[in-house]
Design a protein around this motif. Structure first.
Motif, PDB file in Angstrom:
ATOM      1  N   HIS A   1       0.837  -1.201   0.000  1.00 39.26           N
ATOM      2  CA  HIS A   1       0.000   0.000   0.000  1.00 39.26           C
ATOM      3  C   HIS A   1       0.877   1.257   0.000  1.00 39.26           C
ATOM      4  CE1 HIS A   1      -3.417   2.581   0.903  1.00 39.26           C
ATOM      5  NE2 HIS A   1      -2.675   3.131   1.857  1.00 39.26           N
ATOM      6  N   TRP A   2       1.912   1.250   0.823  1.00 39.84           N
ATOM      7  CA  TRP A   2       2.860   2.365   0.931  1.00 39.84           C
ATOM      8  C   TRP A   2       3.493   2.644  -0.432  1.00 39.84           C
ATOM      9  CZ3 TRP A   2       6.770   2.063   5.602  1.00 39.84           C
ATOM     10  CH2 TRP A   2       7.455   3.278   5.756  1.00 39.84           C
ATOM     11  N   ARG A   3       3.944   1.581  -1.099  1.00 37.55           N
ATOM     12  CA  ARG A   3       4.565   1.752  -2.420  1.00 37.55           C
ATOM     13  C   ARG A   3       3.555   2.281  -3.437  1.00 37.55           C
ATOM     14  NH1 ARG A   3       7.308  -2.948  -0.576  1.00 37.55           N
ATOM     15  NH2 ARG A   3       9.551  -2.554  -0.440  1.00 37.55           N
ATOM     16  N   ALA A   4       2.346   1.749  -3.412  1.00 40.38           N
ATOM     17  CA  ALA A   4       1.311   2.167  -4.367  1.00 40.38           C
ATOM     18  C   ALA A   4       0.913   3.626  -4.161  1.00 40.38           C
ATOM     19  CB  ALA A   4       0.086   1.259  -4.247  1.00 40.38           C
ATOM     20  N   GLU A   5       0.818   4.056  -2.915  1.00 41.50           N
ATOM     21  CA  GLU A   5       0.402   5.424  -2.599  1.00 41.50           C
ATOM     22  C   GLU A   5       1.556   6.428  -2.604  1.00 41.50           C
ATOM     23  OE1 GLU A   5      -2.807   6.490  -2.045  1.00 41.50           O
ATOM     24  OE2 GLU A   5      -3.362   4.465  -2.687  1.00 41.50           O
ATOM     25  N   GLY A   6       2.775   5.922  -2.443  1.00 41.13           N
ATOM     26  CA  GLY A   6       3.938   6.813  -2.373  1.00 41.13           C
ATOM     27  C   GLY A   6       4.141   7.421  -1.005  1.00 41.13           C
ATOM     28  N   GLU A   7       3.317   7.023  -0.060  1.00 38.14           N
ATOM     29  CA  GLU A   7       3.425   7.501   1.320  1.00 38.14           C
ATOM     30  C   GLU A   7       2.635   6.566   2.223  1.00 38.14           C
ATOM     31  OE1 GLU A   7       1.673  11.435   1.104  1.00 38.14           O
ATOM     32  OE2 GLU A   7      -0.271  10.655   1.731  1.00 38.14           O
ATOM     33  N   LEU A   8       2.927   6.641   3.510  1.00 31.32           N
ATOM     34  CA  LEU A   8       2.173   5.886   4.509  1.00 31.32           C
ATOM     35  C   LEU A   8       1.623   6.879   5.513  1.00 31.32           C
ATOM     36  CD1 LEU A   8       1.353   3.085   5.621  1.00 31.32           C
ATOM     37  CD2 LEU A   8       3.444   3.156   7.004  1.00 31.32           C
ATOM     38  N   ARG A   9       0.339   6.799   5.770  1.00 33.96           N
ATOM     39  CA  ARG A   9      -0.304   7.695   6.745  1.00 33.96           C
ATOM     40  C   ARG A   9      -0.280   7.026   8.117  1.00 33.96           C
ATOM     41  NH1 ARG A   9      -3.156  11.954   4.806  1.00 33.96           N
ATOM     42  NH2 ARG A   9      -3.061  12.194   2.556  1.00 33.96           N
ATOM     43  N   ILE A  10       0.175   7.802   9.097  1.00 33.25           N
ATOM     44  CA  ILE A  10       0.338   7.305  10.465  1.00 33.25           C
ATOM     45  C   ILE A  10      -0.492   8.181  11.401  1.00 33.25           C
ATOM     46  CG2 ILE A  10       1.982   6.906  12.340  1.00 33.25           C
ATOM     47  CD1 ILE A  10       2.679   5.160  10.033  1.00 33.25           C
ATOM     48  N   PRO A  11      -1.537   7.616  12.051  1.00 34.11           N
ATOM     49  CA  PRO A  11      -2.308   8.432  12.995  1.00 34.11           C
ATOM     50  C   PRO A  11      -1.528   8.660  14.294  1.00 34.11           C
ATOM     51  CG  PRO A  11      -3.206   6.207  12.867  1.00 34.11           C
ATOM     52  CD  PRO A  11      -2.086   6.287  11.873  1.00 34.11           C
ATOM     53  N   ASN A  12      -1.699   9.823  14.864  1.00 35.50           N
ATOM     54  CA  ASN A  12      -1.100  10.156  16.154  1.00 35.50           C
ATOM     55  C   ASN A  12      -2.241  10.186  17.166  1.00 35.50           C
ATOM     56  OD1 ASN A  12      -0.002  11.487  18.428  1.00 35.50           O
ATOM     57  ND2 ASN A  12       1.498  12.537  17.153  1.00 35.50           N
ATOM     58  N   GLY A  13      -2.344   9.134  17.962  1.00 31.52           N
ATOM     59  CA  GLY A  13      -3.425   9.019  18.942  1.00 31.52           C
ATOM     60  C   GLY A  13      -3.398  10.113  19.995  1.00 31.52           C
TER      61      GLY A  13
ATOM     62  N   THR B   1      -2.383  13.388  19.505  1.00 33.28           N
ATOM     63  CA  THR B   1      -2.739  14.716  19.008  1.00 33.28           C
ATOM     64  C   THR B   1      -3.897  14.707  18.012  1.00 33.28           C
ATOM     65  OG1 THR B   1      -1.224  14.626  17.124  1.00 33.28           O
ATOM     66  CG2 THR B   1      -0.321  15.437  19.227  1.00 33.28           C
ATOM     67  N   GLY B   2      -4.230  13.529  17.493  1.00 36.85           N
ATOM     68  CA  GLY B   2      -5.263  13.437  16.468  1.00 36.85           C
ATOM     69  C   GLY B   2      -4.754  13.745  15.066  1.00 36.85           C
ATOM     70  N   GLN B   3      -3.480  14.098  14.936  1.00 35.68           N
ATOM     71  CA  GLN B   3      -2.904  14.393  13.630  1.00 35.68           C
ATOM     72  C   GLN B   3      -2.735  13.109  12.816  1.00 35.68           C
ATOM     73  OE1 GLN B   3       0.407  16.382  15.785  1.00 35.68           O
ATOM     74  NE2 GLN B   3       0.494  17.692  13.959  1.00 35.68           N
ATOM     75  N   ILE B   4      -2.710  13.263  11.509  1.00 35.67           N
ATOM     76  CA  ILE B   4      -2.324  12.180  10.616  1.00 35.67           C
ATOM     77  C   ILE B   4      -0.989  12.586  10.007  1.00 35.67           C
ATOM     78  CG2 ILE B   4      -2.890  10.830   8.554  1.00 35.67           C
ATOM     79  CD1 ILE B   4      -4.809  10.315  10.857  1.00 35.67           C
ATOM     80  N   HIS B   5       0.049  11.868  10.363  1.00 37.42           N
ATOM     81  CA  HIS B   5       1.383  12.133   9.827  1.00 37.42           C
ATOM     82  C   HIS B   5       1.590  11.246   8.605  1.00 37.42           C
ATOM     83  CE1 HIS B   5       2.228  14.335  13.474  1.00 37.42           C
ATOM     84  NE2 HIS B   5       1.984  13.261  14.201  1.00 37.42           N
ATOM     85  N   ARG B   6       2.523  11.642   7.777  1.00 35.65           N
ATOM     86  CA  ARG B   6       2.835  10.862   6.588  1.00 35.65           C
ATOM     87  C   ARG B   6       4.324  10.519   6.565  1.00 35.65           C
ATOM     88  NH1 ARG B   6       2.496  13.820   1.939  1.00 35.65           N
ATOM     89  NH2 ARG B   6       3.308  15.541   3.130  1.00 35.65           N
ATOM     90  N   LEU B   7       4.619   9.322   6.094  1.00 34.00           N
ATOM     91  CA  LEU B   7       5.998   8.897   5.870  1.00 34.00           C
ATOM     92  C   LEU B   7       6.205   8.727   4.373  1.00 34.00           C
ATOM     93  CD1 LEU B   7       6.496   6.184   8.643  1.00 34.00           C
ATOM     94  CD2 LEU B   7       7.427   8.496   8.599  1.00 34.00           C
ATOM     95  N   SER B   8       7.309   9.236   3.862  1.00 31.51           N
ATOM     96  CA  SER B   8       7.593   9.154   2.429  1.00 31.51           C
ATOM     97  C   SER B   8       8.023   7.748   2.040  1.00 31.51           C
ATOM     98  CB  SER B   8       8.702  10.137   2.059  1.00 31.51           C
ATOM     99  OG  SER B   8       9.942   9.680   2.580  1.00 31.51           O
TER     100      SER B   8
END
Length: 185
Positions: free
Chosen positions: A128-140, A142-149
């Protein structure tokens, strides 16, 4: 003695217990050096993860470079006995501390709820990470959604041997205190 403190994933030097730990160590007579990894996501406000681009571009290798630079700085401080350096890492910082210690041994190493492997992603997540070009990571917290390249995943693949925390632990021959809660995965 000098102690370099390494924070965990989605953490930073002024988060949670880290400032209290640093203060307690300093009051006990240690030179306590806290650090923010350059990709931790902390920007202009040292108490907020608001630099999403830095977090997006972070890699394990970059964190090891940051730890190495801070360790070198800490050993060069006036009045510090560089032969009495300790590295203390929490969670991901503990895992990176193990690798850093295997590559350049400090006088001692302490890990607190350290991760045991860098490659923590199953094959479906990686696809999924390769297909999207990023991985979304929730931060429990702060509620933020961080992304990893995709660079972060490629770093894992390219440096799998270097980033093997358990193998690095086997190479580290110095004193090690590993603190881990019984129910902490």
């Amino acid at each position: 003695p000098v102690i370099v403190l390494c924070h965990g994933f989605k953490g930073f030097m002024d988060w949670g217990f880290m400032p209290y730990l640093s203060t307690r160590l300093a009051r006990a007579g240690f030179v306590s050096v806290s650090m923010n990894a350059s990709g931790c996501g902390v920007g202009d406000d040292p108490l907020v993860m608001d630099d999403e681009e830095a977090f997006f571009r972070d890699t394990y290798t970059r964190q090891l470079e940051d730890i190495g630079r801070v360790r070198e700085y800490a050993r060069g401080l006036d009045g510090v006995d560089s032969g009495r350096e300790a590295l203390l890492g929490h969670s991901r910082g503990g895992g990176m501390g193990v690798i850093s210690s295997a590559e350049e041994p400090p006088a001692s190493l302490v890990t607190w709820a350290a991760i045991d492997r860098s490659n923590r992603f199953d094959e479906a997540t990686k696809a999924h990470w390769r297909a999207e070009g990023e991985l979304r990571i929730p931060n429990g917290r702060t509620g933020q959604i961080h992304r990893l390249s995709l660079e972060a995943l490629e770093d894992l693949d390219r440096n799998a041997e270097r980033l093997d925390i358990l193998a690095a632990a086997g190479r580290y021959a110095g004193p090690l205190l590993a603190i881990h809660g019984r129910e902490d995965t």
